[in-house]
Design an enzyme around this catalytic site. Structure first.
Site, PDB file in Angstrom:
ATOM      1  N   ASP A 126      19.252   8.594 -32.484  1.00  0.00           N
ATOM      2  CA  ASP A 126      19.046   7.863 -33.743  1.00  0.00           C
ATOM      3  C   ASP A 126      17.849   6.920 -33.693  1.00  0.00           C
ATOM      4  O   ASP A 126      17.796   5.928 -34.425  1.00  0.00           O
ATOM      5  CB  ASP A 126      20.310   7.066 -34.123  1.00  0.00           C
ATOM      6  CG  ASP A 126      21.474   7.981 -34.471  1.00  0.00           C
ATOM      7  OD1 ASP A 126      21.224   9.102 -34.951  1.00  0.00           O
ATOM      8  OD2 ASP A 126      22.634   7.585 -34.238  1.00  0.00           O
ATOM      9  N   GLU A 127      16.875   7.212 -32.839  1.00  0.00           N
ATOM     10  CA  GLU A 127      15.700   6.354 -32.714  1.00  0.00           C
ATOM     11  C   GLU A 127      14.398   7.102 -32.959  1.00  0.00           C
ATOM     12  O   GLU A 127      13.326   6.616 -32.621  1.00  0.00           O
ATOM     13  CB  GLU A 127      15.672   5.683 -31.326  1.00  0.00           C
ATOM     14  CG  GLU A 127      16.820   4.718 -31.097  1.00  0.00           C
ATOM     15  CD  GLU A 127      16.706   3.986 -29.771  1.00  0.00           C
ATOM     16  OE1 GLU A 127      15.615   3.996 -29.180  1.00  0.00           O
ATOM     17  OE2 GLU A 127      17.722   3.396 -29.332  1.00  0.00           O
TER      18      GLU A 127
END
Length: 285
Positions: free
Chosen positions: A229-230
């Site tokens: 999620d980065e």
């Protein structure tokens, strides 16, 4: 025959880039219909997106423009891409049980000109098979467990190759892709998730948010990398909420934000409006 092309490029910033590109397009009778550029002082990179009409058919136009642009690209050290405006990207959608993002994408493809061609839907659960069938899309049930994860990802690779997939969309696909698969499909996978992270992790994030009295419900769509999620963010959106909202209200609002945020990210990617700038993106809307 007139064909409209979209050219995107990035390279180290220096004088003469726009002049050189526009000159080549003019030499081939090109009529520029849209042009956007951005120089990033932090990275020292220059980004450009150009749409141009050329009085020649697509096959001959691609050959001529590629031959003409290649020396310019080499001179300026460009990373570049040339495509026909509006060509639909062959897209594979991955899902679990939540239907809202899948339904929205399929509706936009059929009725709102989303420039994608969904060539298949993959589910780690069979729940959305009927929805895929309603839109005439092949459904592939690929279960994922701790013991079968490697085989499941091999099956995903097979489908990407067999279906000539150009874009993979994780439409609330509740599985984490391995670092290896993320590298294999770098820049080709778009994800959507709520924007409570990292505050409310794990199960029932909206219940956790309700318990803490949040005032904003948001969603983030980004490219997938090995860092969970980065990846580089393409689009984000929010809705304000207050104390009167129940958990079910927050879930419904969150799903609405998720579907429209993902739709914008997918459309911009398919229209070649998103260029990578390290860990960031440049989005020419």
């Amino acid at each position: 025959m007139t064909t409209e092309w979209v050219l995107t490029l990035s390279c180290p910033d220096r004088p003469g880039i726009v002049h050189a590109v526009a000159g080549v397009l003019a030499e081939h009778g090109g009529n520029i219909t849209e042009s956007q550029q951005f120089g990033d002082p932090a990275s020292g990179l220059f980004f450009m997106r150009v749409q141009v009409e050329v009085q020649v058919d697509a096959e001959a136009g691609r050959e001529a423009l590629t031959a003409a642009l290649s020396p310019v690209a080499e001179r300026f050290g460009m990373t570049w891409q040339l495509d026909v405006v509006g060509r639909r990207l062959r897209t594979l959608v991955l899902v679990s049980k939540a239907p809202h993002c899948l339904v929205d994408l399929l509706y936009r493809e059929r009725y709102q000109g989303m420039p994608v061609e969904v060539v298949g839907v993959v589910g780690n659960h069979p729940d959305l098979e009927d929805m895929a069938a309603f839109y005439g899309k092949p459904f592939h049930h690929v279960p994922v467990t701790k013991d079968t994860k490697a085989r499941a990802e091999d099956r995903l690779r097979e489908l990407v190759a067999e279906l000539d997939v150009e874009l993979v969309v994780l439409a609330r696909y509740m599985q984490i892709l391995s670092d290896e698969l993320c590298r294999d499909l770098a820049g080709q996978v778009i994800n959507i998730h709520h924007s409570f992270l990292p505050s409310f992790k794990g199960a029932r994030p909206y219940a956790q948010a309700h318990d803490r009295g949040v005032k904003l419900i948001g969603a983030t769509s980004h490219y997938v990398t090995g860092d969970l999620d980065e990846g580089p963010i393409i689009e984000q959106d929010v809705e304000r909420v207050d104390h009167s909202r129940a958990v079910a209200d927050l879930v419904a609002i969150g799903e609405d934000v998720e579907r429209r945020t993902l739709a914008r990210a997918v459309r911009w990617h398919a229209e070649h409006r998103v260029l990578l700038d390290g860990h960031r993106t440049v989005v020419f809307r």
